[in-house]
Design a protein around this motif. Structure first.
Motif, PDB file in Angstrom:
ATOM      1  N   THR A 267       0.832  -1.203   0.000  1.00 53.20           N
ATOM      2  CA  THR A 267       0.000   0.000   0.000  1.00 53.20           C
ATOM      3  C   THR A 267       0.866   1.252   0.000  1.00 53.20           C
ATOM      4  O   THR A 267       0.526   2.249  -0.620  1.00 53.20           O
ATOM      5  N   LYS A 300      -8.435  -1.550  -3.533  1.00 56.60           N
ATOM      6  CA  LYS A 300      -9.578  -2.361  -3.102  1.00 56.60           C
ATOM      7  C   LYS A 300      -9.153  -3.813  -2.922  1.00 56.60           C
ATOM      8  O   LYS A 300      -9.466  -4.455  -1.915  1.00 56.60           O
ATOM      9  N   ALA A 301      -8.409  -4.304  -3.905  1.00 62.12           N
ATOM     10  CA  ALA A 301      -7.988  -5.705  -3.852  1.00 62.12           C
ATOM     11  C   ALA A 301      -7.129  -5.954  -2.627  1.00 62.12           C
ATOM     12  O   ALA A 301      -7.301  -6.955  -1.925  1.00 62.12           O
ATOM     13  N   LEU A 302      -6.202  -5.018  -2.354  1.00 62.15           N
ATOM     14  CA  LEU A 302      -5.313  -5.216  -1.206  1.00 62.15           C
ATOM     15  C   LEU A 302      -6.106  -5.178   0.091  1.00 62.15           C
ATOM     16  O   LEU A 302      -5.798  -5.906   1.032  1.00 62.15           O
ATOM     17  N   CYS A 303      -7.135  -4.326   0.142  1.00 61.64           N
ATOM     18  CA  CYS A 303      -7.969  -4.279   1.339  1.00 61.64           C
ATOM     19  C   CYS A 303      -8.682  -5.601   1.547  1.00 61.64           C
ATOM     20  O   CYS A 303      -8.895  -6.029   2.675  1.00 61.64           O
ATOM     21  N   ASP A 304      -9.048  -6.254   0.436  1.00 65.03           N
ATOM     22  CA  ASP A 304      -9.711  -7.546   0.556  1.00 65.03           C
ATOM     23  C   ASP A 304      -8.721  -8.646   0.885  1.00 65.03           C
ATOM     24  O   ASP A 304      -9.099  -9.804   0.996  1.00 65.03           O
ATOM     25  N   GLY A 305      -7.466  -8.303   0.965  1.00 65.60           N
ATOM     26  CA  GLY A 305      -6.478  -9.292   1.368  1.00 65.60           C
ATOM     27  C   GLY A 305      -5.849 -10.048   0.226  1.00 65.60           C
ATOM     28  O   GLY A 305      -5.403 -11.170   0.411  1.00 65.60           O
ATOM     29  N   ALA A 306      -5.792  -9.436  -0.943  1.00 65.82           N
ATOM     30  CA  ALA A 306      -5.199 -10.136  -2.082  1.00 65.82           C
ATOM     31  C   ALA A 306      -3.683 -10.228  -1.941  1.00 65.82           C
ATOM     32  O   ALA A 306      -3.084  -9.559  -1.113  1.00 65.82           O
ATOM     33  N   GLU A 308       0.050  -9.557  -2.430  1.00 70.53           N
ATOM     34  CA  GLU A 308       0.691  -8.275  -2.733  1.00 70.53           C
ATOM     35  C   GLU A 308       1.506  -8.318  -4.020  1.00 70.53           C
ATOM     36  O   GLU A 308       1.430  -7.420  -4.829  1.00 70.53           O
ATOM     37  N   TRP A 311      -0.519  -8.230  -7.199  1.00 71.51           N
ATOM     38  CA  TRP A 311      -1.187  -6.971  -7.501  1.00 71.51           C
ATOM     39  C   TRP A 311      -0.236  -5.848  -7.842  1.00 71.51           C
ATOM     40  O   TRP A 311      -0.551  -5.007  -8.675  1.00 71.51           O
TER      41      TRP A 311
ATOM     42  N   ARG B 105     -10.318  -7.699  11.551  1.00 74.50           N
ATOM     43  CA  ARG B 105     -10.477  -6.292  11.913  1.00 74.50           C
ATOM     44  C   ARG B 105     -10.873  -6.124  13.381  1.00 74.50           C
ATOM     45  O   ARG B 105     -10.365  -5.270  14.081  1.00 74.50           O
ATOM     46  N   SER B 132       0.051  -3.942   4.934  1.00 75.66           N
ATOM     47  CA  SER B 132      -1.142  -3.522   4.194  1.00 75.66           C
ATOM     48  C   SER B 132      -2.435  -3.883   4.908  1.00 75.66           C
ATOM     49  O   SER B 132      -3.414  -3.172   4.831  1.00 75.66           O
ATOM     50  N   ARG B 133      -2.433  -5.045   5.569  1.00 83.17           N
ATOM     51  CA  ARG B 133      -3.686  -5.496   6.136  1.00 83.17           C
ATOM     52  C   ARG B 133      -3.878  -5.068   7.588  1.00 83.17           C
ATOM     53  O   ARG B 133      -4.841  -5.449   8.224  1.00 83.17           O
ATOM     54  N   ALA B 279      -4.317 -11.959 -11.257  1.00 86.96           N
ATOM     55  CA  ALA B 279      -4.568 -11.042 -10.144  1.00 86.96           C
ATOM     56  C   ALA B 279      -6.061 -10.901  -9.909  1.00 86.96           C
ATOM     57  O   ALA B 279      -6.542 -10.924  -8.776  1.00 86.96           O
ATOM     58  N   GLU B 282      -7.480 -13.946  -8.288  1.00 87.79           N
ATOM     59  CA  GLU B 282      -6.944 -14.138  -6.939  1.00 87.79           C
ATOM     60  C   GLU B 282      -7.806 -13.392  -5.917  1.00 87.79           C
ATOM     61  O   GLU B 282      -8.123 -13.917  -4.854  1.00 87.79           O
ATOM     62  N   VAL B 283      -8.188 -12.161  -6.285  1.00 88.33           N
ATOM     63  CA  VAL B 283      -9.034 -11.384  -5.379  1.00 88.33           C
ATOM     64  C   VAL B 283     -10.370 -12.074  -5.186  1.00 88.33           C
ATOM     65  O   VAL B 283     -10.874 -12.205  -4.064  1.00 88.33           O
ATOM     66  N   ARG B 286     -10.267 -14.742  -2.771  1.00 90.16           N
ATOM     67  CA  ARG B 286     -10.254 -14.300  -1.371  1.00 90.16           C
ATOM     68  C   ARG B 286     -11.661 -14.004  -0.887  1.00 90.16           C
ATOM     69  O   ARG B 286     -12.019 -14.308   0.238  1.00 90.16           O
TER      70      ARG B 286
END
Lengths: 326, 316
Positions: A267, A300-306, A308, A311, B105, B132-133, B279, B282-283, B286
């Protein structure tokens, strides 16, 4: 503090920040400074935050029980000073936006029934996650991010009372890297001062130290990555458009692998690359907007946990395509 | 503190060093405990805890969806007890949370206030692959430590050091090969060295680094995809995916390995597209719950891309 003093007659308080998600303005700090008497604090204030169980059963039992007790007589403070003490108790629900909808729903009636003896105070980041009936029962206070001058004076004050030697450029870096988040700026300052005093003789704190602590990707790395994608950076000739070699898939892939090995956060890379692209002097509008679309999707994808690596590679390839095709 | 970096870069090593520096050699007396937590719906959760007198190490993601309960119960319990050992160097205990990026979260939100409130009794060290997470409030409360993977020279030094201690001599070509193969993962490099030493004791001549079974299997799948594109082949690939999944290989890794292999073997102009769809799926994988659909969807997509490319080279 002035506006909170005026607010006292209001039945409920809801403090919130703008929903852009700005964090760590002194919301909790300003709340606690209303009930100043340390002796009355314990039996008049109930503070619950996300680390406590706050399901519907807790609202129905613990909160309700606390709310219906009449406040005890004001105890004379042990240190002989007089403190202002309003004739009601306060329940502080910190991080209220992480409460479930059901739990919030159960609060509705409790809030109204015991309004005479108990006031509620909800603290949250996003007012949109508080259900409408609750929000309408509260008077709202919005805390905007602190403006740079007041945060810089605060930081200077801290540095002075802790005897840390900082100059104004360091403070500017602190504020810009923490983007208005005072707590983060203080954490960085603390870490930096620890680091600088650990050597003997102590080295002065430099802006570069702050950036390293903040986890910012060094500019050289981002520029290098950008030039692999075919974005012109300052180090290149401005008229070198023709000389720019469109790098192949393999080059981009290995560059991404290298970045991932360095352990930078995806990010962070994205947001810095985004800044670079948006403020870029020679790219045209179409290219910039294509890139912005890509960045948004990736975020968005990274927030969903894709993944890294996939992406970053995806972003790199699409930015590259956007630049070379038009 | 928050340590982050790719796997095998030395995060755990650095954490252990920090602990030793703080508490002295006492932290190395470890015991493993099993604790049982009750979820709100009265389900029992069993969590393994590694602890010494001064610190405690947990992997809350073991509890899956209920990690919030573990965080709340355990941290409060530790935070509210003070260090009883008067000889201890520090007044606080340390809690190490592994795989912090897979915390939900809710669990992260539960950490926020506890971290601040019980500063005097407890310090938290988080260990994650990437930041990131993690939610922003956690990041702003932590001292961020980026742990980069070691570069080839550093890795060579370590491998030589291991060889010297063993002791045996490590030819430089062998070292180079191991380093290339491990891709910055020092743990993997040392394990490979050990395996190689077992196979060919003198470490000379051409070395064949044994790849993990699943990796060769993935490569086989990739070869299948490239060599023929037909519904029958899709079924074949599907069977192979099921085989991989049933051996607990994470679907992301399967997709990544297969995609990388496919990309190596196709034309330049197709590569970007294939990675794009990888990619993309992959999303979806998830977000969705059934992984195999998305793996298959990707395979079919790649096959159709490839087929179109072969039949009509101009349009691709």
């Amino acid at each position: 503090m002035g506006h909170l003093e005026q607010a006292k007659p209001q039945p409920f308080w809801l403090c919130r920040v703008n929903y852009s998600g700005e964090l760590s303005e002194p919301r909790a700090t300003s709340l606690l400074s209303i009930f100043v008497s340390p002796d009355n604090f314990r039996n008049r204030v109930l503070e619950l935050n996300a680390s406590d169980e706050r399901g519907i059963s807790i609202v129905r039992e613990k909160i309700k029980n606390f709310a219906r007790q009449t406040p005890r007589a004001q105890a004379a403070s042990s240190d002989g000073k007089t403190y202002p003490c309003p004739p009601y108790k306060i329940i502080i629900l910190d991080e209220a936006d992480s409460m479930t909808q059901d739990a919030q729903g159960a609060l509705r009636r409790i809030m109204e029934t015991y309004a005479r003896i108990t006031r509620f105070c909800l603290v949250c980041n996003y007012v949109t996650r508080i259900i409408e009936p609750l929000a309408s029962r509260c008077s709202k206070f919005r805390f905007t991010p602190l403006d740079p001058t007041s945060s810089s004076s605060r930081l200077a004050y801290i540095a002075q009372s802790e005897h840390i030697d900082v100059n104004s450029t360091v403070i500017d870096t602190l504020i810009s890297t923490s983007s208005g988040d005072l707590r983060r700026a203080i954490t960085y300052l603390q870490s930096a001062s620890r680091l600088s005093s650990s050597t003997n003789p102590p080295t002065p704190i430099t802006p570069v130290d702050i950036q390293e602590i903040a986890g910012v990707v060094p500019e050289a790395v981002v520029n290098d990555f950008a030039s692999t994608l075919g974005i012109e950076t300052d180090s290149m000739d401005v008229d070198g458009k023709g000389g720019m070699v469109a790098s192949s898939f393999g080059a981009i892939q290995s560059k991404v692998k290298e970045l991932m090995r360095e352990g930078f956060s995806a990010t962070q890379i994205l947001s810095q690359l985004h800044d670079l692209v948006i403020l870029h002097p020679t790219m045209n509008g179409r290219q910039k907007s294509t890139c912005a679309l890509v960045f948004a999707e990736a975020d968005k994808a990274l927030c969903d946990g894709a993944d890294e690596e996939l992406w970053i590679l995806e972003v790199a390839l699409r930015v590259h395509k956007a630049l070379t095709s038009s | 503190m928050l340590f982050y970096g790719p796997s095998g870069a030395g995060k755990k090593t650095r954490i252990t060093c920090t602990l030793r520096e703080l508490f002295g050699p006492g932290v190395e007396k470890l015991k493993i405990d099993q604790r049982i937590f009750l979820s709100p719906s009265k389900r029992k959760l069993e969590i393994n805890i590694v602890q010494s007198n001064f610190h405690i190490e947990i992997t809350p993601s073991e509890a899956g969806n209920y990690d919030r309960v573990v965080i709340q119960e355990l941290l409060k319990e530790i935070a509210q007890t003070q260090q009883v050992d008067l000889n201890a160097k520090q007044r606080f205990k340390v809690v190490i949370i592994n795989e912090a990026d897979s915390l939900s979260r809710d669990a992260q939100a539960a950490l926020r206030r506890t971290m601040e409130k019980y500063m005097s009794n407890m310090r938290i060290i988080l260990c994650a692959n990437s930041t990131s997470r993690l939610i922003a409030p956690i990041k702003s409360r932590c001292l961020l430590m980026r742990v980069a993977a070691p570069n080839p020279d550093e890795m060579a030094t370590v491998l030589n050091y291991v060889a010297k201690r063993a002791p045996f001599t490590l030819p430089s070509e062998a070292a180079k090969k191991i380093i290339d193969d491990s891709g910055g993962n020092l743990r993997k490099a040392i394990l490979v060295l050990e395996a190689l030493k077992m196979q060919t004791p003198d470490l000379s001549g051409p070395l064949a680094i044994a790849k993990p079974d699943w990796e060769t299997y993935c490569h086989k799948v990739a070869d299948l995809i490239v060599s023929e594109q037909s519904p029958a082949r899709v079924m074949e690939v599907r069977a192979k995916f099921y085989e991989l999944l049933s051996h607990c290989i994470p679907p992301t890794i399967i997709l990544k390995t297969v995609a990388e292999r496919v990309v190596e073997r196709v034309d330049e102009s197709l590569k970007a597209d294939i990675m794009h769809w990888a990619a993309f799926y992959e999303v979806r994988m998830r977000i969705g719950s059934k992984k195999i659909y998305h793996l298959e969807a990707w395979v079919v997509k790649v096959m159709s891309l490839y087929k179109v490319f072969i039949v009509l080279p101009s349009s691709a």
